[in-house]
Scaffold this motif. Sequence first.
Motif, PDB file in Angstrom:
ATOM      1  N   UNK A  47     -15.005  -9.197  -2.429  1.00  0.00           N
ATOM      2  CA  UNK A  47     -15.765  -8.114  -3.057  1.00  0.00           C
ATOM      3  C   UNK A  47     -15.086  -6.770  -2.855  1.00  0.00           C
ATOM      4  N   UNK A  48     -14.594  -6.533  -1.637  1.00  0.00           N
ATOM      5  CA  UNK A  48     -13.905  -5.278  -1.341  1.00  0.00           C
ATOM      6  C   UNK A  48     -12.653  -5.135  -2.196  1.00  0.00           C
ATOM      7  N   UNK A  49     -11.871  -6.205  -2.290  1.00  0.00           N
ATOM      8  CA  UNK A  49     -10.629  -6.151  -3.068  1.00  0.00           C
ATOM      9  C   UNK A  49     -10.924  -5.900  -4.539  1.00  0.00           C
ATOM     10  N   UNK A  50     -11.955  -6.548  -5.082  1.00  0.00           N
ATOM     11  CA  UNK A  50     -12.339  -6.329  -6.479  1.00  0.00           C
ATOM     12  C   UNK A  50     -12.673  -4.860  -6.725  1.00  0.00           C
ATOM     13  N   UNK A  51     -13.426  -4.265  -5.797  1.00  0.00           N
ATOM     14  CA  UNK A  51     -13.787  -2.858  -5.934  1.00  0.00           C
ATOM     15  C   UNK A  51     -12.561  -1.955  -5.836  1.00  0.00           C
ATOM     16  N   UNK A  52     -11.671  -2.251  -4.887  1.00  0.00           N
ATOM     17  CA  UNK A  52     -10.477  -1.422  -4.718  1.00  0.00           C
ATOM     18  C   UNK A  52      -9.585  -1.490  -5.951  1.00  0.00           C
ATOM     19  N   UNK A  53      -9.496  -2.658  -6.565  1.00  0.00           N
ATOM     20  CA  UNK A  53      -8.688  -2.785  -7.791  1.00  0.00           C
ATOM     21  C   UNK A  53      -9.249  -1.922  -8.915  1.00  0.00           C
ATOM     22  N   UNK A  54     -10.536  -1.608  -8.849  1.00  0.00           N
ATOM     23  CA  UNK A  54     -11.152  -0.714  -9.839  1.00  0.00           C
ATOM     24  C   UNK A  54     -11.115   0.745  -9.383  1.00  0.00           C
ATOM     25  N   UNK A  55     -10.549   0.980  -8.200  1.00  0.00           N
ATOM     26  CA  UNK A  55     -10.504   2.342  -7.666  1.00  0.00           C
ATOM     27  C   UNK A  55     -11.788   2.782  -7.022  1.00  0.00           C
ATOM     28  N   UNK A  56     -12.636   1.830  -6.620  1.00  0.00           N
ATOM     29  CA  UNK A  56     -13.915   2.138  -5.982  1.00  0.00           C
ATOM     30  C   UNK A  56     -13.800   1.935  -4.471  1.00  0.00           C
ATOM     31  N   UNK A  57     -14.259   2.915  -3.697  1.00  0.00           N
ATOM     32  CA  UNK A  57     -14.147   2.867  -2.245  1.00  0.00           C
ATOM     33  C   UNK A  57     -15.519   2.737  -1.606  1.00  0.00           C
ATOM     34  N   UNK A  58     -15.582   1.981  -0.518  1.00  0.00           N
ATOM     35  CA  UNK A  58     -16.818   1.863   0.260  1.00  0.00           C
ATOM     36  C   UNK A  58     -16.869   2.888   1.387  1.00  0.00           C
ATOM     37  N   UNK A  59     -15.743   3.484   1.686  1.00  0.00           N
ATOM     38  CA  UNK A  59     -15.687   4.400   2.815  1.00  0.00           C
ATOM     39  C   UNK A  59     -15.654   5.841   2.339  1.00  0.00           C
ATOM     40  N   UNK A  60     -16.178   6.730   3.181  1.00  0.00           N
ATOM     41  CA  UNK A  60     -16.214   8.157   2.872  1.00  0.00           C
ATOM     42  C   UNK A  60     -15.056   8.805   3.625  1.00  0.00           C
ATOM     43  N   UNK A  61     -14.016   9.170   2.902  1.00  0.00           N
ATOM     44  CA  UNK A  61     -12.845   9.805   3.503  1.00  0.00           C
ATOM     45  C   UNK A  61     -12.319  10.826   2.501  1.00  0.00           C
ATOM     46  N   UNK A  62     -12.462  12.117   2.784  1.00  0.00           N
ATOM     47  CA  UNK A  62     -12.065  13.139   1.815  1.00  0.00           C
ATOM     48  C   UNK A  62     -10.632  12.951   1.311  1.00  0.00           C
ATOM     49  N   UNK A  63     -10.480  12.933  -0.006  1.00  0.00           N
ATOM     50  CA  UNK A  63      -9.170  12.837  -0.638  1.00  0.00           C
ATOM     51  C   UNK A  63      -8.655  11.427  -0.837  1.00  0.00           C
ATOM     52  N   UNK A  64      -9.272  10.439  -0.196  1.00  0.00           N
ATOM     53  CA  UNK A  64      -8.720   9.088  -0.251  1.00  0.00           C
ATOM     54  C   UNK A  64      -8.946   8.424  -1.607  1.00  0.00           C
ATOM     55  N   UNK A  65     -10.097   8.640  -2.214  1.00  0.00           N
ATOM     56  CA  UNK A  65     -10.373   8.021  -3.517  1.00  0.00           C
ATOM     57  C   UNK A  65      -9.350   8.464  -4.558  1.00  0.00           C
ATOM     58  N   UNK A  66      -9.047   9.751  -4.575  1.00  0.00           N
ATOM     59  CA  UNK A  66      -8.045  10.255  -5.524  1.00  0.00           C
ATOM     60  C   UNK A  66      -6.681   9.643  -5.236  1.00  0.00           C
ATOM     61  N   UNK A  67      -6.352   9.513  -3.964  1.00  0.00           N
ATOM     62  CA  UNK A  67      -5.062   8.947  -3.568  1.00  0.00           C
ATOM     63  C   UNK A  67      -4.945   7.495  -4.019  1.00  0.00           C
ATOM     64  N   UNK A  68      -6.009   6.727  -3.832  1.00  0.00           N
ATOM     65  CA  UNK A  68      -6.009   5.324  -4.248  1.00  0.00           C
ATOM     66  C   UNK A  68      -5.865   5.214  -5.758  1.00  0.00           C
ATOM     67  N   UNK A  69      -6.608   6.028  -6.488  1.00  0.00           N
ATOM     68  CA  UNK A  69      -6.556   5.943  -7.953  1.00  0.00           C
ATOM     69  C   UNK A  69      -5.172   6.335  -8.483  1.00  0.00           C
ATOM     70  N   UNK A  70      -4.544   7.324  -7.858  1.00  0.00           N
ATOM     71  CA  UNK A  70      -3.192   7.692  -8.285  1.00  0.00           C
ATOM     72  C   UNK A  70      -2.218   6.545  -8.037  1.00  0.00           C
ATOM     73  N   UNK A  71      -2.364   5.871  -6.902  1.00  0.00           N
ATOM     74  CA  UNK A  71      -1.496   4.746  -6.598  1.00  0.00           C
ATOM     75  C   UNK A  71      -1.671   3.608  -7.584  1.00  0.00           C
TER      76      UNK A  71
END
Length: 458
Positions: A47-71
């Motif tokens: 489930x976590x991997x499926x969400x990450x592949x869509x750029x969705x994060x379960x954790x609250x970390x400033x700036x990380x969501x944008x970083x993941x989506x750019x990657x």
Amino acid sequence: MVTTEKVDQGVKTRRVAVIGCGHVGLTVAAGLGELGHSVVGVDVNEGLVTELCRGELRIHEPGLADLVRRGLDSGRLAFTTHYDYAVPEAEFIFLAVDTPQTLAGAADLRNIRAAINSLAPALNGSSPIIVNKSTSPIGTGETIEELLREALVERNVRARIVSNPEFLQQGRGVDDFFHPDRIVVGSRSAVDALEVASLYEGLHSEVIVTDLRTAEMIKYVANSFLATRISFINEIARLCESIGVDIDQVVEGVAQDPRIGSQFFRAGIGFGGSCLPKDVAALRYVGETFGVATPVLSAVQEVNRMQRTSAVRRLQSRLGSLEGRRIAVWGLTFKRDTEDTRESPAIDVVSLLSNAGAHIQAYDPAVAANPSLVPERFRPFLRATPLEAVQKADALAILTDWTEFKDVDLVTVRAAMINDLIFDGRNVLDQAEVEALGFAYIGVGRSATLPRRRRTDR
């Protein structure tokens, strides 16, 4: 503001697998992708991997969501549950799995063992560098070597192990990745250690090359010292409360000494999270294993426990019995800017208050968005806003230092409460301003006073 460094021209792209996509693993994977490397994050949670592949994060970390989506958008970052997809082509395999504390205080290596057992068959005769990012006991690098030895001997390949401890603070992990104080790499081979250090080219940080055990020890000592600073200032804060001295002014005066400084030197209800409590306990366990007494670390743990009970005791001193009292709580995570409630002092204080018969009304911005972050028994306590939490409350307890708590209109808060007591367990509020509004204020290490106005004087 979260900032990242631009990749230097000419940085060689390397193929990297990161095992474990929690706080550390995800930040490292996304950060290395931003630096120009080709990274695959591996996690057993589908489930976590499926969400990450869509750029969705379960954790609250400033700036990380944008970083993941750019990657993801650049193609430099991908996620999978399959070791045989990520491992065979990897030049570097980072281990970033959880190492929880056992009942005896040792770090539990089951997740590391499971990761090694899963990746070994996928090596396919290759000899990548295994990089241990997981905070784990002194000697873990040698344990990994032993676990890999049998699989690698059959392929005539030697184990290449490097310890590369992380120093990422939750709530500012992205900033810490791109602006490290130092990069520590420990290995039997200086060549392998420098190969790992080369992944971070462009970050312009000092590189410290050591052996495996020294690198592992550096991490434990760093976190245990930070915990020691917190417990020390909390002990001094309790002394300040008894003699009528203000801890804020004491800290200001002491911290001007460049040998001391102000980092991790704020009084409060104690430290928590997945790192400091576990690492202090693990270092104590190492001492016990080798017959070395660690009384300072024991005192650090004891003071930290006492801060929780001190919070409840100080509320009782003003309210009398807590039975049936309605206590508003602001903050449940162990610190601001994170969703992590593991070993949270706030959770401990709420449990103690509830056990004493208090009725809890709690708000936390991260938990409000995801109630599953707290145990099921806490969920009936939850409220959607800070103002909902204070309705008809006998007291307000601020237990996490979320910035938004400074901006709540305290006039409205006072109108909603039955009594005027605020316990500021993180010294978030300005005491003089709070008291000017008629509240009775209790801080940590601050002189407590009675309200200047009675509720009937409104």
